[in-house]
Design an enzyme around this catalytic site. Structure first.
Site, PDB file in Angstrom:
ATOM      1  N   ASP A  67       8.357 -18.310  52.433  1.00 45.44           N
ATOM      2  CA  ASP A  67       8.988 -17.272  51.835  1.00 45.44           C
ATOM      3  C   ASP A  67       8.603 -15.901  52.351  1.00 45.44           C
ATOM      4  OD1 ASP A  67       6.711 -17.332  50.660  1.00 45.44           O
ATOM      5  OD2 ASP A  67       7.607 -17.786  48.594  1.00 45.44           O
ATOM      6  N   HIS A 138       7.164 -21.593  39.596  1.00 40.51           N
ATOM      7  CA  HIS A 138       7.952 -21.397  40.701  1.00 40.51           C
ATOM      8  C   HIS A 138       7.061 -22.049  41.875  1.00 40.51           C
ATOM      9  CE1 HIS A 138       6.052 -17.188  41.311  1.00 40.51           C
ATOM     10  NE2 HIS A 138       5.558 -17.813  42.215  1.00 40.51           N
TER      11      HIS A 138
HETATM   12  C1  GLP Z   1       3.712 -16.313  45.126  1.00 40.15           C
HETATM   13  C2  GLP Z   1       4.107 -17.061  46.303  1.00 40.15           C
HETATM   14  C3  GLP Z   1       4.115 -18.637  45.844  1.00 40.15           C
HETATM   15  C4  GLP Z   1       2.768 -18.908  45.246  1.00 40.15           C
HETATM   16  C5  GLP Z   1       2.430 -18.039  44.079  1.00 40.15           C
HETATM   17  C6  GLP Z   1       0.896 -18.280  43.394  1.00 40.15           C
HETATM   18  O1  GLP Z   1       4.655 -15.907  44.387  1.00 40.15           O
HETATM   19  N1  GLP Z   1       5.615 -16.837  46.561  1.00 40.15           N
HETATM   20  O2  GLP Z   1       4.352 -19.282  46.917  1.00 40.15           O
HETATM   21  O3  GLP Z   1       2.443 -20.220  45.211  1.00 40.15           O
HETATM   22  O4  GLP Z   1       2.540 -16.888  44.251  1.00 40.15           O
HETATM   23  O5  GLP Z   1       0.252 -17.463  44.000  1.00 40.15           O
HETATM   24  P1  GLP Z   1      -1.253 -17.662  43.589  1.00 40.15           P
HETATM   25  O6  GLP Z   1      -2.017 -18.819  44.422  1.00 40.15           O
HETATM   26  O7  GLP Z   1      -1.759 -16.117  44.141  1.00 40.15           O
HETATM   27  O8  GLP Z   1      -1.443 -17.881  42.161  1.00 40.15           O
END
Ligand code: GLP
Length: 235
Positions: A67, A138
């Site tokens: 993304d 998500h």
């Molecule tokens: C963002 C990304 C995701 C990721 C999520 C969780 O929203 N688009 O792909 O999994 O953050 O992030 P973190 O690992 O910093 O909690």
């Protein structure tokens, strides 16, 4: 689903990197589906170490990221293209022209999304897809919704996602409101899936995704239908 729990983030990251490195060694021209967020940073650190110290080569790999924020150019420090260059690509022997991240500044996002899916299809999908999980379940930026979206698409970010990601920006007001994300089809089309998550705050959503009902209200729950998923969690 193969679920493994680790005492520390460092151990989890080492295990994740080993799974990806095994994939690269078995198939040097593999397609790696990559993710951003804080969860995979340790994995990328360990892969960079394996490149430096053990000769792990990315020279024949292709990467396809999940993304990108809408409106951020790859030169913006909070863009996911910038993140990937910083945390992995510039530290290994990856060919930058073999790395793909959706273009957040494409004038026609729908055309960019269609081209992204066409590329993913021409590559035959990812051999392994690395994922994190958002606090609302998500994956990529596939937010809770009434339906699962198969194709790469432009998405409005959920308020909880904007809030969660505000820590990387000066303020929540600076977080882009939209993103281009690979859809559930691209993610589920990967031959293997590797999800990394750490911290108590992620445990409940992870448990619900792995064992609860399969619903687009919790996008990660669709992973229950994939035949080769490994989930690594550290406390
Ligand atoms: C963002 C990304 C995701 C990721 C999520 C969780 O929203 N688009 O792909 O999994 O953050 O992030 P973190 O690992 O910093 O909690």
């Amino acid at each position: 689903m193969n679920y493994q729990v680790f005492e520390t983030y460092a151990e989890m990251s080492k295990a994740a990197a080993k799974i990806i490195a095994d994939e690269i060694r078995a198939k040097p021209d593999c397609v790696l589906g990559l993710a951003t967020g804080s969860s995979p940073i340790g994995t990328y650190d360990e892969l960079a170490r394996m490149h430096r110290e053990e000769g792990l080569s990315f020279a024949r790999c292709t990467t396809v990221n999940l993304d990108e924020y809408r409106g951020l150019a790859g030169t913006h420090p909070q863009s996911y293209r910038y993140f990937m260059n910083e945390h992995l690509f510039s530290r290994v022997d990856m060919r930058l022209d073999h790395t793909f991240v959706p273009n957040g500044t494409a004038p026609d996002p729908a055309a960019e999304c269609a081209a992204y899916d066409a590329r993913l299809e021409s590559l035959g999908g990812s051999d392994i897809q690395l994922l994190g999980i958002g606090p609302d379940g998500h994956i990529g930026f596939n937010e809770p919704a009434d339906v699962f979206t198969k194709a790469t698409h432009l998405v409005d970010l959920a308020p909880s996602t904007i809030e969660a990601n505000a820590r990387f920006f000066d303020s929540a007001a600076d977080v882009p409101r939209q993103a281009l994300t690979m859809g559930m089809g691209g993610i589920m089309g990967a031959k293997k899936i590797l999800l990394v998550a750490s911290g108590a705050a992620k445990k409940a959503v992870l448990d619900a995704a792995m064992t609860g009902p399969i619903t687009p209200r919790l996008p990660a729950s669709l992973l229950q239908l994939h035949k080769d998923v490994t989930v690594l969690y550290s406390t």
